[in-house]
Structure formats: C-alpha cells, structure tokens
Enzyme design. Structure first.
Site, PDB file in Angstrom:
ATOM      1  CB  CYS A 148      39.019  45.538  30.953  1.00  0.00           C
ATOM      2  SG  CYS A 148      39.055  46.229  32.611  1.00  0.00           S
ATOM      3  CB  CYS A 149      42.620  41.594  30.979  1.00  0.00           C
ATOM      4  SG  CYS A 149      41.540  40.806  32.190  1.00  0.00           S
ATOM      5  CB  CYS A 168      39.270  42.650  39.059  1.00  0.00           C
ATOM      6  SG  CYS A 168      40.902  43.082  38.438  1.00  0.00           S
ATOM      7  CB  CYS A 190      36.308  39.699  36.457  1.00  0.00           C
ATOM      8  SG  CYS A 190      36.103  41.122  35.371  1.00  0.00           S
ATOM      9  CB  CYS A 192      44.054  38.220  33.135  1.00  0.00           C
ATOM     10  SG  CYS A 192      45.631  37.715  33.823  1.00  0.00           S
TER      11      CYS A 192
HETATM   12 FE1  SF4 Z   1      39.272  44.382  34.046  1.00  0.00          FE
HETATM   13 FE2  SF4 Z   1      38.063  42.208  35.042  1.00  0.00          FE
HETATM   14 FE3  SF4 Z   1      40.441  42.018  33.790  1.00  0.00          FE
HETATM   15 FE4  SF4 Z   1      40.234  43.155  36.203  1.00  0.00          FE
HETATM   16  S1  SF4 Z   1      39.865  40.984  35.666  1.00  0.00           S
HETATM   17  S2  SF4 Z   1      41.429  43.919  34.503  1.00  0.00           S
HETATM   18  S3  SF4 Z   1      38.243  44.229  36.010  1.00  0.00           S
HETATM   19  S4  SF4 Z   1      38.438  42.631  32.888  1.00  0.00           S
END
Ligand code: SF4
Length: 244
Positions: free
Chosen positions: A123-124, A206, A209, A232
């Site tokens: 996701c990151c 975010c 998280c 991240c």
């Molecule tokens: Fe995704 Fe969490 Fe990374 Fe944001 S911090 S990009 S929601 S995994």
C-alpha cells in the site's frame, strides 16, 4: 508485490543518476552540518534550482517555514495518499494560504481499496513511493524534514547524500534538530499547528495506520502500531527498477 508497471501512465524506466561528484557532495554535507537549516535550503536551491523540491508531510510546518523563508518560490510536494485524516487535508489548505505555497499534490494511480488491511508495505509502495518517484521524474534532488533523533533508522542521516534508490540527491536541512529545537521553533515563530498534534498524535500519517500515543511514548509508536513496520519506504532504498 503488485506490478507497478501496470499502474504507471508509461513503462517505468531506469534513469541515470544525477550528475554529482560523491566526494564533493560528502564534503558539502560535512560543511553544512554547522550551517543553519535555511542556509542548507539556499545551498540546495543554488545548486539544483527548480530541480529540487521540498517533500512535506504536513504533520508540522517547520521545514516549510524554513524553506519558504530561504526561497519563497520553492516547490512543496505533498503525497496525497487518499487516506489522510480530514484534519490533515484541512491543514494543508490553511498552510497553503498562509505561505502562498507553490504546492504540488501528488496522488496515487489507483482508487482507494482495502490493501492497507492486508499488505501495508505494498500500500505504501503504491500510495507514497511510486507518487514520489513520479514527482522526481526529471528532477535532481528532494528535500525532507527527516531528523536523526526521530528514530534509530534515521540516526546517521547526512545533511546531503545520494539517494541511491532514486538516483537523485536527498537533502535533510533539519537532520540535526532535536524535538526541543522543533517545539522551540514552532513557538518562537508562531507556526500553524496540525489540529491532531495536541490530541495525542505527535506523528501523523494516514488514518488507517496512525494511532494516538500516550504521554512519554515514542512519538512514532502510533505509526503502523503492532505491525513491526516503522517506515513507509520514502526514506529507505527502493528497488532501483522503480526509479523513473
Ligand atoms: Fe497505506 Fe497505511 Fe501506507 Fe497510508 S500509511 S499508504 S494507508 S499502508
């Protein structure tokens, strides 16, 4: 790992490293250790011009304030993951207005999904690392608010160095600042503060998280809490194949 080449508007290609003499860069970095943060920003601007931008998380405005005082027209890039707190998006607009910021918002190439629930690293990679790579296309350098005292993984960060994974120079004007330096600068200069800062969120990313932390806890303890993840990917060394 999702194939990022499927998400990009054009095939990801490796681009050459910025033309920089590593010995000279190391010497400059050592010299800048004793310089004010604004002088570091000015050095980067004189060296790279519009080839450098400031990447800002907007959890505070210290680096933005330092950078804009030194170079009012400098570009500030915000990685809008699609998952920021509503308070963060509101704060970005307030800061933009206060400084008349030359602000660029970078969005991911995908719509919101449930990936953050099953694979935070991917996701990151899609929502932060890849948009940063796109922002850096054709650029020579980026500036960050990374500080050595924030985490053991950041303790040896130079003021300026080659970001090997991205092939550009990375500049950290406030690398030497302590938490006390930051809070003192915010108070002395009456900086705008993120509305969540005094509601238990000393480090803000975010919403899925980021959790509030207790007084005295590691400020970053609320980031990816309980997962073992601490970064991240912006400050690591991404796969060179993801450079553009
Ligand atoms: Fe995704 Fe969490 Fe990374 Fe944001 S911090 S990009 S929601 S995994």
């Amino acid at each position: 790992m999702r194939d990022l080449t499927m998400l990009a508007p054009e095939p990801l290609i490796s681009r050459p490293f910025v033309d920089v003499d590593l010995e000279e860069l190391a010497a400059e970095s050592a010299r800048l250790e004793s310089c004010a943060a604004g002088d570091v920003v000015r050095w980067a601007w004189e060296r790279f011009g519009t080839g450098v931008f400031v990447a800002a998380s907007f959890q505070d405005t210290v680096l933005i304030d330092v950078a804009v005082r030194a170079v009012p027209e400098i570009e500030v890039v915000f990685l809008d993951t699609g998952y920021h707190f509503a308070e963060t998006m509101w704060f970005v607009e307030r800061v933009r207005e206060r400084y008349d910021l030359n602000l660029t918002m970078m969005q991911p190439l995908v719509e919101p999904d449930d990936l953050w629930q099953v694979d935070q690293n991917e996701c990151c990679a899609i929502r932060k690392v890849e948009p940063l790579a796109r922002a850096l296309a054709g650029r020579s350098a980026w500036m960050t608010g990374l500080r050595r005292s924030e985490a053991p993984t950041r303790a040896t960060s130079p003021i300026a160095h080659l970001d090997v994974g991205r092939g550009v120079v990375k500049v950290n004007p406030i690398a030497t600042w302590t938490d006390l330096d930051v809070s003192g600068y915010i108070a002395d200069n009456d900086l705008l503060e993120h509305p969540l800062t005094h509601r238990g969120y000393p480090s803000i990313g975010c919403w899925p998280c980021t959790q509030p932390v207790r007084e005295g806890d590691d400020p970053r303890a609320g980031r990816w809490a309980g997962s073992g993840k601490t970064e991240c990917g912006l400050h690591g060394w991404p796969d060179p194949a993801q450079r553009r």
